[in-house]
Design a protein around this motif. Structure first.
Motif, short mmCIF file in Angstrom:
data_model
loop_
_atom_site.label_atom_id
_atom_site.label_comp_id
_atom_site.label_asym_id
_atom_site.label_seq_id
_atom_site.Cartn_x
_atom_site.Cartn_y
_atom_site.Cartn_z
N LEU A 43 5.38 20.28 85.39
CA LEU A 43 5.62 21.69 85.72
C LEU A 43 7.09 21.95 85.97
O LEU A 43 7.82 21.08 86.47
CB LEU A 43 4.84 22.08 86.97
CG LEU A 43 3.32 22.13 86.89
CD1 LEU A 43 2.72 22.34 88.28
CD2 LEU A 43 2.86 23.24 85.94
N ARG A 44 7.51 23.16 85.66
CA ARG A 44 8.85 23.61 86.06
C ARG A 44 8.77 24.06 87.51
O ARG A 44 7.68 24.30 88.06
CB ARG A 44 9.30 24.75 85.15
CG ARG A 44 9.49 24.25 83.70
CD ARG A 44 9.83 25.37 82.78
NE ARG A 44 11.20 25.80 83.02
CZ ARG A 44 11.84 26.68 82.28
NH1 ARG A 44 11.24 27.23 81.25
NH2 ARG A 44 13.08 27.04 82.57
N PHE A 45 9.94 24.19 88.14
CA PHE A 45 10.01 24.53 89.56
C PHE A 45 9.21 25.79 89.87
O PHE A 45 8.38 25.81 90.79
CB PHE A 45 11.47 24.68 89.99
CG PHE A 45 11.63 24.98 91.45
CD1 PHE A 45 11.77 23.94 92.35
CD2 PHE A 45 11.61 26.28 91.93
CE1 PHE A 45 11.92 24.20 93.71
CE2 PHE A 45 11.75 26.54 93.28
CZ PHE A 45 11.90 25.50 94.18
N ASN A 46 9.46 26.87 89.13
CA ASN A 46 8.79 28.14 89.43
C ASN A 46 7.29 28.07 89.20
O ASN A 46 6.52 28.72 89.91
CB ASN A 46 9.41 29.28 88.62
CG ASN A 46 10.76 29.70 89.18
OD1 ASN A 46 11.02 29.53 90.36
ND2 ASN A 46 11.62 30.21 88.32
N GLU A 47 6.86 27.29 88.21
CA GLU A 47 5.42 27.12 87.98
C GLU A 47 4.78 26.42 89.18
O GLU A 47 3.72 26.82 89.66
CB GLU A 47 5.18 26.31 86.71
CG GLU A 47 5.59 27.00 85.43
CD GLU A 47 5.55 26.07 84.24
OE1 GLU A 47 5.21 26.58 83.15
OE2 GLU A 47 5.84 24.86 84.37
N LEU A 48 5.43 25.36 89.63
CA LEU A 48 4.93 24.62 90.79
C LEU A 48 4.91 25.51 92.02
O LEU A 48 3.94 25.53 92.78
CB LEU A 48 5.79 23.38 91.02
CG LEU A 48 5.33 22.37 92.05
CD1 LEU A 48 3.91 21.91 91.80
CD2 LEU A 48 6.27 21.18 92.08
N HIS A 49 5.96 26.29 92.20
CA HIS A 49 6.06 27.22 93.33
C HIS A 49 4.90 28.22 93.33
O HIS A 49 4.34 28.55 94.38
CB HIS A 49 7.41 27.94 93.30
CG HIS A 49 7.68 28.76 94.50
ND1 HIS A 49 7.73 30.14 94.46
CD2 HIS A 49 7.90 28.42 95.79
CE1 HIS A 49 7.98 30.60 95.67
NE2 HIS A 49 8.08 29.58 96.50
N ASN A 54 2.36 29.92 99.91
CA ASN A 54 3.13 30.01 101.17
C ASN A 54 4.25 28.99 101.32
O ASN A 54 4.78 28.85 102.41
CB ASN A 54 2.19 29.93 102.38
CG ASN A 54 1.21 31.07 102.39
OD1 ASN A 54 1.54 32.20 102.06
ND2 ASN A 54 -0.03 30.78 102.74
N ILE A 55 4.62 28.25 100.29
CA ILE A 55 5.75 27.34 100.42
C ILE A 55 7.01 28.11 100.02
O ILE A 55 7.01 28.84 99.03
CB ILE A 55 5.57 26.06 99.57
CG1 ILE A 55 6.66 25.04 99.91
CG2 ILE A 55 5.54 26.37 98.07
CD1 ILE A 55 6.44 23.67 99.29
N SER A 56 8.06 27.96 100.83
CA SER A 56 9.32 28.60 100.48
C SER A 56 10.01 27.80 99.39
O SER A 56 9.72 26.60 99.19
CB SER A 56 10.22 28.68 101.71
OG SER A 56 10.66 27.38 102.09
N GLN A 57 10.94 28.43 98.69
CA GLN A 57 11.68 27.71 97.65
C GLN A 57 12.47 26.56 98.26
O GLN A 57 12.55 25.48 97.68
CB GLN A 57 12.61 28.67 96.91
CG GLN A 57 11.87 29.60 95.99
CD GLN A 57 12.78 30.43 95.12
OE1 GLN A 57 13.99 30.51 95.33
NE2 GLN A 57 12.21 31.07 94.11
N LYS A 58 13.04 26.79 99.44
CA LYS A 58 13.81 25.74 100.10
C LYS A 58 12.92 24.55 100.45
O LYS A 58 13.30 23.39 100.22
CB LYS A 58 14.49 26.27 101.36
CG LYS A 58 15.32 25.22 102.07
CD LYS A 58 16.01 25.74 103.30
CE LYS A 58 16.80 24.61 103.92
NZ LYS A 58 17.50 24.99 105.11
N MET A 59 11.74 24.80 100.99
CA MET A 59 10.84 23.71 101.36
C MET A 59 10.35 22.96 100.13
O MET A 59 10.23 21.74 100.15
CB MET A 59 9.66 24.24 102.18
CG MET A 59 8.73 23.15 102.67
SD MET A 59 9.49 21.75 103.52
CE MET A 59 10.21 22.51 104.94
N LEU A 60 10.10 23.68 99.04
CA LEU A 60 9.69 23.01 97.81
C LEU A 60 10.82 22.14 97.28
O LEU A 60 10.59 21.01 96.84
CB LEU A 60 9.24 24.03 96.75
CG LEU A 60 8.77 23.43 95.43
CD1 LEU A 60 7.63 22.42 95.63
CD2 LEU A 60 8.34 24.54 94.46
#
Length: 127
Positions: A43-49, A54-60
């Protein structure tokens, strides 16, 4: 658990493999990230996000870096504009999936009992 590994954890808690691993992957974000990558594959970052509520981009970002540092996730960067980065489980990460899924299934099966017990406990505190 063998007696030898149990003694290792009792006598030198900082060198306890179980404690070390649980400290790194025992949080909900790491477990969910591994489970999602196992389920959906690369997965790409945004797909995983999008797949982890409820996970923030920073926490991911922090979670992925930790999993990558531990060798559980690999990151592949494609040199294109805009840059494309994909994440996938390594073979070590894939080997973590069965025990995580056992815990996942156990939690889903026993959540009603756990919630009832929590409610009973709270009720005894307020009496």
């Amino acid at each position: 658990m063998s007696k030898e590994s149990l003694r290792k954890c009792e006598n030198n808690g900082d060198d306890c493999p179980v404690k070390d691993v649980l400290n790194r992957i025992g949080d909900k974000w790491s477990m969910l990230t591994v489970i999602m990558l196992n389920h959906y594959g690369t997965l790409r970052f945004n797909e995983l996000h999008q797949h982890i509520d409820n996970i923030s981009q920073k926490m991911l970002t922090v979670t992925l870096k930790t999993l990558e540092a531990d060798g559980l996730v690999s990151r592949k960067i494609y040199s294109q504009i805009p840059p494309r980065v994909e994440y996938t489980l390594t073979s070590l990460g894939e080997s973590l999936v069965p025990p995580l899924m056992t815990l996942y299934d156990w939690a889903n099966e026993h959540m009603p009992e756990i919630k009832a017990s929590r409610e009973n406990y709270e009720n005894t505190l307020t009496k």
